[in-house]
Write a protein that holds these residues in place. Structure first.
Motif, PDB file in Angstrom:
ATOM      1  N   VAL A  19      14.578 -11.491  26.791  1.00 50.37           N
ATOM      2  CA  VAL A  19      13.702 -12.553  26.613  1.00 50.37           C
ATOM      3  C   VAL A  19      14.328 -13.530  25.228  1.00 50.37           C
ATOM      4  CG1 VAL A  19      11.245 -13.115  26.089  1.00 50.37           C
ATOM      5  CG2 VAL A  19      11.838 -11.043  27.511  1.00 50.37           C
ATOM      6  N   SER A  22       9.147 -17.344  24.932  1.00 53.95           N
ATOM      7  CA  SER A  22       7.789 -16.743  25.651  1.00 53.95           C
ATOM      8  C   SER A  22       6.640 -17.367  24.978  1.00 53.95           C
ATOM      9  CB  SER A  22       7.703 -15.451  26.086  1.00 53.95           C
ATOM     10  OG  SER A  22       7.420 -14.634  24.722  1.00 53.95           O
ATOM     11  N   GLU A  29       1.541 -12.435  28.401  1.00 55.11           N
ATOM     12  CA  GLU A  29       2.899 -13.163  27.853  1.00 55.11           C
ATOM     13  C   GLU A  29       3.574 -13.647  29.022  1.00 55.11           C
ATOM     14  OE1 GLU A  29       6.792 -12.175  25.146  1.00 55.11           O
ATOM     15  OE2 GLU A  29       5.294 -10.666  25.683  1.00 55.11           O
ATOM     16  N   TYR A  30       3.904 -15.216  28.992  1.00 58.64           N
ATOM     17  CA  TYR A  30       4.599 -15.678  30.043  1.00 58.64           C
ATOM     18  C   TYR A  30       6.229 -15.819  29.678  1.00 58.64           C
ATOM     19  CZ  TYR A  30       0.271 -16.378  32.266  1.00 58.64           C
ATOM     20  OH  TYR A  30      -1.017 -16.283  32.921  1.00 58.64           O
ATOM     21  N   VAL A  31       7.084 -15.467  30.470  1.00 53.40           N
ATOM     22  CA  VAL A  31       8.555 -15.731  29.722  1.00 53.40           C
ATOM     23  C   VAL A  31       8.951 -16.960  30.149  1.00 53.40           C
ATOM     24  CG1 VAL A  31      10.746 -14.707  29.873  1.00 53.40           C
ATOM     25  CG2 VAL A  31       8.925 -13.003  29.593  1.00 53.40           C
ATOM     26  N   ASP A  32       9.690 -17.854  29.553  1.00 48.61           N
ATOM     27  CA  ASP A  32      10.296 -19.010  29.742  1.00 48.61           C
ATOM     28  C   ASP A  32      11.554 -19.107  29.735  1.00 48.61           C
ATOM     29  OD1 ASP A  32       7.541 -20.200  29.718  1.00 48.61           O
ATOM     30  OD2 ASP A  32       7.822 -20.499  27.504  1.00 48.61           O
ATOM     31  N   LYS A  67       5.317 -12.349  34.327  1.00 42.47           N
ATOM     32  CA  LYS A  67       4.253 -12.109  33.571  1.00 42.47           C
ATOM     33  C   LYS A  67       3.996 -10.798  32.811  1.00 42.47           C
ATOM     34  CE  LYS A  67       0.665 -13.166  36.360  1.00 42.47           C
ATOM     35  NZ  LYS A  67      -0.185 -13.624  37.163  1.00 42.47           N
TER      36      LYS A  67
END
Length: 80
Positions: A19, A22, A29-32, A67
């Motif tokens: 990661v 995020s 937690e949303y990983v971008d 997510k």
């Protein structure tokens, strides 16, 4: 790399990634952004995830987004 790009490169399989970016909204937690380490065989996915440290995850690519539910440990302390 974005999650959608990884889904196209590795369709319908587990991948191991780090990661990079995020954001946290409430207890999710949303990983971008991710850095793909490589594909993982289905039989090895659980072991790889349990042995992962820091920001390294194993996730299945059919999912629309990454997510992660954040759990907080709450407990009682007792003085004797």
């Amino acid at each position: 790399m974005k999650w959608q790009e990884a889904r196209k490169l590795y369709p319908n399989q587990f991948i191991k990634f780090k990661v990079l970016k995020s954001c946290i909204d409430g207890n999710v937690e949303y990983v971008d952004e991710i850095a793909v380490i490589g594909p993982v065989k289905e039989k090895d996915a659980t072991r790889e995830l349990l042995n992962s440290r820091d920001n390294i995850l194993v996730y299945h690519t059919p999912k629309d987004e990454v997510k992660l539910r954040i759990k907080t440990r709450t407990g009682l302390r007792r003085a004797y």
